[in-house]
Scaffold this motif. Structure first.
Motif, mmCIF file in Angstrom:
data_model
loop_
_atom_site.group_PDB
_atom_site.id
_atom_site.type_symbol
_atom_site.label_atom_id
_atom_site.label_comp_id
_atom_site.label_asym_id
_atom_site.label_seq_id
_atom_site.Cartn_x
_atom_site.Cartn_y
_atom_site.Cartn_z
ATOM 1 N N LEU A 159 -6.556 -4.182 6.362
ATOM 2 C CA LEU A 159 -6.956 -5.307 5.522
ATOM 3 C C LEU A 159 -5.748 -6.046 4.988
ATOM 4 C CD1 LEU A 159 -9.218 -6.846 4.054
ATOM 5 C CD2 LEU A 159 -9.062 -5.158 2.206
ATOM 6 N N GLU A 160 -4.713 -5.307 4.596
ATOM 7 C CA GLU A 160 -3.493 -5.929 4.110
ATOM 8 C C GLU A 160 -2.795 -6.718 5.220
ATOM 9 O OE1 GLU A 160 0.712 -4.582 1.939
ATOM 10 O OE2 GLU A 160 -0.824 -3.104 2.448
ATOM 11 N N ASP A 161 -2.769 -6.172 6.425
ATOM 12 C CA ASP A 161 -2.151 -6.883 7.549
ATOM 13 C C ASP A 161 -2.909 -8.153 7.893
ATOM 14 O OD1 ASP A 161 -0.255 -4.917 7.684
ATOM 15 O OD2 ASP A 161 -1.237 -3.793 9.314
ATOM 16 N N SER A 162 -4.239 -8.109 7.841
ATOM 17 C CA SER A 162 -5.042 -9.300 8.163
ATOM 18 C C SER A 162 -4.812 -10.394 7.138
ATOM 19 C CB SER A 162 -6.513 -8.921 8.236
ATOM 20 O OG SER A 162 -6.991 -8.470 6.980
ATOM 21 N N THR A 173 -2.063 -10.851 5.445
ATOM 22 C CA THR A 173 -0.723 -11.369 5.711
ATOM 23 C C THR A 173 -0.739 -12.372 6.858
ATOM 24 O OG1 THR A 173 0.240 -9.274 4.960
ATOM 25 C CG2 THR A 173 1.644 -10.722 6.266
ATOM 26 N N VAL A 174 -1.494 -12.057 7.902
ATOM 27 C CA VAL A 174 -1.601 -12.974 9.041
ATOM 28 C C VAL A 174 -2.278 -14.274 8.637
ATOM 29 C CG1 VAL A 174 -2.643 -13.289 11.319
ATOM 30 C CG2 VAL A 174 -1.592 -11.106 10.725
ATOM 31 N N ASN A 175 -3.335 -14.207 7.828
ATOM 32 C CA ASN A 175 -4.056 -15.397 7.390
ATOM 33 C C ASN A 175 -3.180 -16.283 6.517
ATOM 34 O OD1 ASN A 175 -6.369 -14.595 8.759
ATOM 35 N ND2 ASN A 175 -7.207 -13.517 6.976
ATOM 36 N N ASN A 176 -2.384 -15.685 5.635
ATOM 37 C CA ASN A 176 -1.509 -16.476 4.778
ATOM 38 C C ASN A 176 -0.401 -17.137 5.565
ATOM 39 O OD1 ASN A 176 -2.960 -15.734 2.498
ATOM 40 N ND2 ASN A 176 -1.675 -13.917 2.092
ATOM 41 N N SER A 177 0.072 -16.489 6.616
ATOM 42 C CA SER A 177 1.130 -17.088 7.429
ATOM 43 C C SER A 177 0.625 -18.271 8.244
ATOM 44 C CB SER A 177 1.738 -16.037 8.347
ATOM 45 O OG SER A 177 0.742 -15.540 9.250
ATOM 46 N N MET A 178 -0.662 -18.262 8.569
ATOM 47 C CA MET A 178 -1.256 -19.371 9.305
ATOM 48 C C MET A 178 -1.543 -20.553 8.372
ATOM 49 S SD MET A 178 -3.882 -17.261 11.768
ATOM 50 C CE MET A 178 -4.498 -18.786 12.478
ATOM 51 N N THR A 232 0.830 -1.204 0.000
ATOM 52 C CA THR A 232 0.000 0.000 0.000
ATOM 53 C C THR A 232 0.862 1.250 0.000
ATOM 54 O OG1 THR A 232 -1.759 -1.167 1.198
ATOM 55 C CG2 THR A 232 -1.821 1.233 1.220
ATOM 56 N N ASP A 233 1.931 1.252 0.795
ATOM 57 C CA ASP A 233 2.845 2.392 0.841
ATOM 58 C C ASP A 233 3.527 2.609 -0.508
ATOM 59 O OD1 ASP A 233 2.116 2.527 3.431
ATOM 60 O OD2 ASP A 233 3.986 1.755 4.251
ATOM 61 N N ILE A 268 -9.519 5.946 5.323
ATOM 62 C CA ILE A 268 -9.624 4.929 4.274
ATOM 63 C C ILE A 268 -8.301 4.201 4.092
ATOM 64 C CG2 ILE A 268 -10.047 4.572 1.812
ATOM 65 C CD1 ILE A 268 -11.955 6.947 1.908
ATOM 66 N N LEU A 269 -7.187 4.949 4.077
ATOM 67 C CA LEU A 269 -5.877 4.318 3.927
ATOM 68 C C LEU A 269 -5.555 3.415 5.108
ATOM 69 C CD1 LEU A 269 -3.729 7.274 2.523
ATOM 70 C CD2 LEU A 269 -4.488 5.240 1.299
ATOM 71 N N ILE A 270 -5.923 3.824 6.292
ATOM 72 C CA ILE A 270 -5.681 2.985 7.478
ATOM 73 C C ILE A 270 -6.472 1.692 7.376
ATOM 74 C CG2 ILE A 270 -6.029 2.848 9.975
ATOM 75 C CD1 ILE A 270 -5.412 5.846 10.107
ATOM 76 N N GLN A 271 -7.686 1.766 6.855
ATOM 77 C CA GLN A 271 -8.486 0.556 6.675
ATOM 78 C C GLN A 271 -7.848 -0.378 5.654
ATOM 79 O OE1 GLN A 271 -12.331 2.137 5.681
ATOM 80 N NE2 GLN A 271 -12.953 2.372 7.832
ATOM 81 N N PHE A 272 -7.304 0.176 4.562
ATOM 82 C CA PHE A 272 -6.574 -0.655 3.598
ATOM 83 C C PHE A 272 -5.364 -1.313 4.249
ATOM 84 C CE2 PHE A 272 -8.769 1.655 0.111
ATOM 85 C CZ PHE A 272 -9.107 0.562 -0.675
ATOM 86 N N LYS A 273 -4.681 -0.568 5.094
ATOM 87 C CA LYS A 273 -3.520 -1.114 5.797
ATOM 88 C C LYS A 273 -3.923 -2.266 6.711
ATOM 89 C CE LYS A 273 0.598 -1.253 7.739
ATOM 90 N NZ LYS A 273 1.760 -1.839 7.039
#
Length: 437
Positions: free
Chosen positions: A427-430, A432-437, A112-113, A420-425
């Motif tokens: 969502l991106e973090d969530s 990443t966590v799901n894929n790592s699990m 996102t950044d 809005i940008l914080i919400q995208f951030k």
């Protein structure tokens, strides 16, 4: 000339000073008085030189203190050459941005950044290219604006024997501040790069700083022109204020009835001159708006997006990074960007608001003119009727009005898009966590 048709038959020759105006100024002194600091070049000479050197404005020939002439052919060729080089470097930077080598320019913590930074680079190129193209297309219009301002100065000096204090010293301070910020940002960008930069990256960083700086300096130039017009509006309003009810009552109280009647007898002549000057300044005001509208849209869009993404990046640094991982270079970069764009936008908003207020203030001053004569009142009524039909607003190509409230509206919108940008951030973090699990 009858008062009933004064407006339709306004003369264009210079009006001679009245006896009242020469009462405190000796006639010989008036004729031999030298117009010191009467030229607008004394305050914005450095700004004009920078814009000429970078191809945004041609090298106009200064004929006298009250007139500038068109550029010579060598100066025209120089302007074309500089614009060509600038546009070529813009295409080169665009090529670097879309190739794989641009990855070393992004030192962000998420996709996102990186996308935000990529869009920010594109908007910077768009803002600068728009400034170059519009300035090239309106070069004659800028010459006409400067000459019209100088003509107003000459007419006012011939009538009142006074020269304006433009109070545009802020332009040089802003230019110095912009240059310091851009050099500081270059150093921070080089230090923040994760890999050693190649030559293309160095060219990209340097020219991107030039694009940022020149777009901001042109906004400072536009604000200086508006300040110059504002000073002239204020001067005319101060003349008309002498005929308002309260001021005339004071003169009647301290100077007696005879002084009061003599002062009001000069009102038709004074009003004729001030109304004509007011109309000239309105034309200059609208000409500046027409020449700068698209540039303002491009720059304000770029500045708005930069402030939003920079605030978001600052928020991410403070909230998600622990103490050892916080990058102080990133923090300094964010604060520098915010300070520069906020100051430039505040200057533009303040200058637009002040000149608009002074332009609209004339009708309010006239509404308080004290007069027992029906002919005098007819003069006021006709001008007020015309003023009602004239909408005085400084806009960004008609999309929105630029005034003292613009900066507040921008930061209100920044807050909305920041959420809005914080919400995208998040969502991106969530993800990443799901894929790592």
């Amino acid at each position: 000339m009858k008062h009933s048709n004064w407006f339709n038959n306004m003369p264009y020759n210079k009006v001679k000073p009245s006896a009242v105006q020469l009462h405190n100024i000796g006639y010989n002194e008036f004729l031999h008085r030298i117009p010191r600091d009467s030229s607008i070049f004394n305050d914005i000479r450095t700004t004009l030189f920078i814009l000429k050197a970078t191809g945004l404005l041609p090298f106009y020939e200064e004929i006298s203190s009250y007139e500038v002439g068109p550029p010579t052919k060598p100066n025209i060729f120089y302007s074309y050459f500089i614009r060509g080089v600038v546009q070529a470097l813009t295409i080169f930077n665009l090529y670097n941005l879309v190739t794989s080598g641009s990855a070393q320019l992004f030192s962000s913590y998420s996709d996102t950044d990186n996308v935000n930074k990529w869009i920010e680079f594109l908007l910077c190129m768009l803002a600068h290219s728009t400034t170059v193209i519009i300035c090239a297309r309106n070069s004659k219009s800028f010459l006409k604006i400067i000459n019209e301002i100088l003509k107003v100065d000459e007419d006012v000096f011939d009538r009142f024997g006074t020269a304006f204090e433009n109070r545009c010293g802020f332009s040089l301070k802003f230019i110095v501040g912009i240059c310091i910020c851009q050099w500081y940002l270059i150093i921070l960008t080089v230090l923040e790069a994760s890999d050693s930069l190649n030559m293309n990256s160095y060219i990209f960083i340097m020219f991107n700083a030039v694009q940022n700086g020149m777009a901001a300096i042109f906004i400072v130039f536009a604000a200086a022109l508006l300040r110059i017009v504002k000073v002239r509006f204020a001067h005319l309003n101060s003349i008309l204020s002498g005929y308002t009810y309260n001021q005339q009552r004071k003169q009647e109280h301290f100077a007696g009835r005879e002084r009061f009647r003599n002062t009001m007898e000069t009102f038709p002549e004074e009003s004729l001159f001030t109304y004509r000057m007011h109309n000239k300044l309105l034309r200059i005001y609208r000409s500046i708006n027409d020449c700068c509208s698209l540039i303002l849209v491009a720059y304000m869009g770029y500045a708005f997006y930069t402030i939003t993404t920079t605030t978001y990046k600052l928020f991410v640094q403070i909230t998600t990074q622990s103490y050892p991982q916080i990058s102080y270079n990133v923090l300094q970069t964010c604060f520098t960007w915010l300070a520069m764009h906020t100051c430039v936008l505040a200057l533009l908003s303040r200058s637009c608001g002040q000149v608009t207020d002074e332009a609209n203030w004339t009708s309010q001053v006239l509404a308080r003119v004290y007069s027992k004569s029906k002919d005098h009142q007819n003069i006021v009524d006709k001008f007020l009727t015309k003023s009602v039909k004239q909408e005085v607003q400084f806009t960004a190509y008609g999309f929105f009005v630029i005034d003292n409230s613009t900066l507040f509206k921008i930061f209100s919108a920044v807050t909305t898009y920041l959420v809005i940008l914080i919400q995208f951030k998040q969502l991106e973090d969530s993800k990443t966590v799901n894929n790592s699990m």
